[in-house]
Scaffold this motif. Sequence first.
Motif, mmCIF file in Angstrom:
data_model
loop_
_atom_site.group_PDB
_atom_site.id
_atom_site.type_symbol
_atom_site.label_atom_id
_atom_site.label_comp_id
_atom_site.label_asym_id
_atom_site.label_seq_id
_atom_site.Cartn_x
_atom_site.Cartn_y
_atom_site.Cartn_z
ATOM 1 N N GLN A 1 0.840 -1.214 0.000
ATOM 2 C CA GLN A 1 0.000 0.000 0.000
ATOM 3 C C GLN A 1 0.870 1.257 0.000
ATOM 4 O O GLN A 1 0.543 2.245 -0.644
ATOM 5 N N ALA A 2 1.968 1.216 0.740
ATOM 6 C CA ALA A 2 2.880 2.373 0.786
ATOM 7 C C ALA A 2 3.467 2.639 -0.602
ATOM 8 O O ALA A 2 3.634 3.798 -1.013
ATOM 9 N N ASP A 3 3.763 1.567 -1.332
ATOM 10 C CA ASP A 3 4.255 1.725 -2.707
ATOM 11 C C ASP A 3 3.156 2.301 -3.599
ATOM 12 O O ASP A 3 3.396 3.238 -4.370
ATOM 13 N N LEU A 4 1.964 1.732 -3.489
ATOM 14 C CA LEU A 4 0.862 2.166 -4.359
ATOM 15 C C LEU A 4 0.534 3.643 -4.141
ATOM 16 O O LEU A 4 0.163 4.357 -5.073
ATOM 17 N N ALA A 5 0.706 4.110 -2.894
ATOM 18 C CA ALA A 5 0.337 5.483 -2.564
ATOM 19 C C ALA A 5 1.200 6.516 -3.281
ATOM 20 O O ALA A 5 0.769 7.641 -3.506
ATOM 21 N N ILE A 6 2.429 6.134 -3.645
ATOM 22 C CA ILE A 6 3.340 7.120 -4.251
ATOM 23 C C ILE A 6 3.842 6.717 -5.632
ATOM 24 O O ILE A 6 4.553 7.467 -6.288
ATOM 25 N N GLU A 7 3.484 5.520 -6.098
ATOM 26 C CA GLU A 7 4.046 5.010 -7.355
ATOM 27 C C GLU A 7 3.769 5.914 -8.551
ATOM 28 O O GLU A 7 4.571 5.997 -9.473
ATOM 29 N N GLY A 8 2.623 6.615 -8.497
ATOM 30 C CA GLY A 8 2.250 7.479 -9.615
ATOM 31 C C GLY A 8 3.255 8.589 -9.871
ATOM 32 O O GLY A 8 3.428 9.028 -11.015
ATOM 33 N N ASP A 9 3.958 9.032 -8.832
ATOM 34 C CA ASP A 9 4.982 10.078 -8.985
ATOM 35 C C ASP A 9 6.077 9.661 -9.955
ATOM 36 O O ASP A 9 6.730 10.503 -10.570
ATOM 37 N N GLU A 10 6.280 8.347 -10.057
ATOM 38 C CA GLU A 10 7.372 7.831 -10.892
ATOM 39 C C GLU A 10 6.864 7.085 -12.117
ATOM 40 O O GLU A 10 7.657 6.494 -12.850
ATOM 41 N N GLY A 11 5.544 7.077 -12.303
ATOM 42 C CA GLY A 11 4.984 6.355 -13.443
ATOM 43 C C GLY A 11 5.095 4.850 -13.310
ATOM 44 O O GLY A 11 5.090 4.114 -14.301
ATOM 45 N N VAL A 12 5.206 4.388 -12.063
ATOM 46 C CA VAL A 12 5.361 2.955 -11.779
ATOM 47 C C VAL A 12 4.003 2.389 -11.377
ATOM 48 O O VAL A 12 3.169 3.093 -10.807
ATOM 49 N N PHE B 1 2.884 -1.130 -9.264
ATOM 50 C CA PHE B 1 3.167 -2.428 -8.663
ATOM 51 C C PHE B 1 1.926 -3.296 -8.809
ATOM 52 O O PHE B 1 0.866 -2.981 -8.272
ATOM 53 N N GLN B 2 2.081 -4.395 -9.549
ATOM 54 C CA GLN B 2 0.929 -5.233 -9.881
ATOM 55 C C GLN B 2 0.646 -6.270 -8.817
ATOM 56 O O GLN B 2 -0.500 -6.513 -8.463
ATOM 57 N N GLN B 3 1.717 -6.923 -8.344
ATOM 58 C CA GLN B 3 1.505 -7.998 -7.385
ATOM 59 C C GLN B 3 2.784 -8.231 -6.595
ATOM 60 O O GLN B 3 3.879 -7.860 -7.034
ATOM 61 N N ALA B 4 2.621 -8.802 -5.416
ATOM 62 C CA ALA B 4 3.794 -9.139 -4.600
ATOM 63 C C ALA B 4 3.541 -10.478 -3.927
ATOM 64 O O ALA B 4 2.399 -10.798 -3.570
ATOM 65 N N TRP B 5 4.619 -11.247 -3.786
ATOM 66 C CA TRP B 5 4.556 -12.569 -3.164
ATOM 67 C C TRP B 5 5.639 -12.647 -2.091
ATOM 68 O O TRP B 5 6.745 -12.149 -2.312
ATOM 69 N N ALA B 6 5.332 -13.283 -0.979
ATOM 70 C CA ALA B 6 6.339 -13.371 0.081
ATOM 71 C C ALA B 6 6.479 -14.781 0.624
ATOM 72 O O ALA B 6 5.494 -15.504 0.793
ATOM 73 N N ASP B 7 7.735 -15.136 0.892
ATOM 74 C CA ASP B 7 8.103 -16.373 1.575
ATOM 75 C C ASP B 7 8.663 -15.975 2.935
ATOM 76 O O ASP B 7 9.841 -15.612 3.042
ATOM 77 N N PRO B 8 7.845 -16.005 3.988
ATOM 78 C CA PRO B 8 8.305 -15.556 5.304
ATOM 79 C C PRO B 8 9.444 -16.420 5.856
ATOM 80 O O PRO B 8 10.225 -15.947 6.668
ATOM 81 N N GLU B 9 9.516 -17.667 5.411
ATOM 82 C CA GLU B 9 10.524 -18.571 5.957
ATOM 83 C C GLU B 9 11.931 -18.186 5.485
ATOM 84 O O GLU B 9 12.835 -18.016 6.309
ATOM 85 N N SER B 10 12.109 -18.012 4.196
ATOM 86 C CA SER B 10 13.433 -17.615 3.694
ATOM 87 C C SER B 10 13.591 -16.094 3.731
ATOM 88 O O SER B 10 14.689 -15.572 3.526
ATOM 89 N N GLY B 11 12.481 -15.382 3.966
ATOM 90 C CA GLY B 11 12.548 -13.920 4.021
ATOM 91 C C GLY B 11 12.690 -13.263 2.660
ATOM 92 O O GLY B 11 13.340 -12.224 2.522
ATOM 93 N N THR B 12 12.063 -13.876 1.653
ATOM 94 C CA THR B 12 12.157 -13.355 0.291
ATOM 95 C C THR B 12 10.825 -12.768 -0.155
ATOM 96 O O THR B 12 9.778 -13.386 0.053
ATOM 97 N N VAL B 13 10.871 -11.580 -0.754
ATOM 98 C CA VAL B 13 9.670 -10.964 -1.314
ATOM 99 C C VAL B 13 9.936 -10.654 -2.782
ATOM 100 O O VAL B 13 11.000 -10.113 -3.136
#
Lengths: 82, 82
Positions: B24-35, B37-49
């Motif tokens: 949400q923090a990304d979505l709130a400001i992404e328009g400033d850069e013309g970006v 963010f479509q989707q995000a996935w996270a693996d809490p165990e290995s700590g990878t997003v």
Amino acid sequence: MATFMDVHHGMSGITEEQLRAAHQADLAIEGDEGVHFQQAWADPESGTVYCLSTAPSKEAVQRVHERSGHPADEIHPVPLMV
Amino acid sequence: MATFMDVHHGMSGITEEQLRAAHQADLAIEGDEGVHFQQAWADPESGTVYCLSTAPSKEAVQRVHERSGHPADEIHPVPLMV
């Protein structure tokens, strides 16, 4: 069923045709393992390929990729999605 | 516009709420850069997003992530998709 992101390294120079052929090879046999490969993305410059799938286990994902001739270097369950 | 997959390491134990808040923090400001963010996935165990975006450049993706307080460790253009 869970969602997985797997990563292949060393695919420098991969073409759209090669990515499509690899994905089709996975789709052709994925049912044997109860896996479904949803989408794949490739960066030919760094040679990185990401595959998103749903599967009963990471081992099932790897068995499909191995039988298709392109084992993954990393397979991460991604239980969180937004 | 191009498509990018970016990767964050060291996010072990990330919760669904934290992933949602970061997105949400990304979505709130992404328009400033013309970006976008479509989707995000996270693996809490290995700590990878993993984040999938469309953007004018990888630098634009990183500027949004930096301003939101979570710079990416890797950003790959993924011109091939299947």
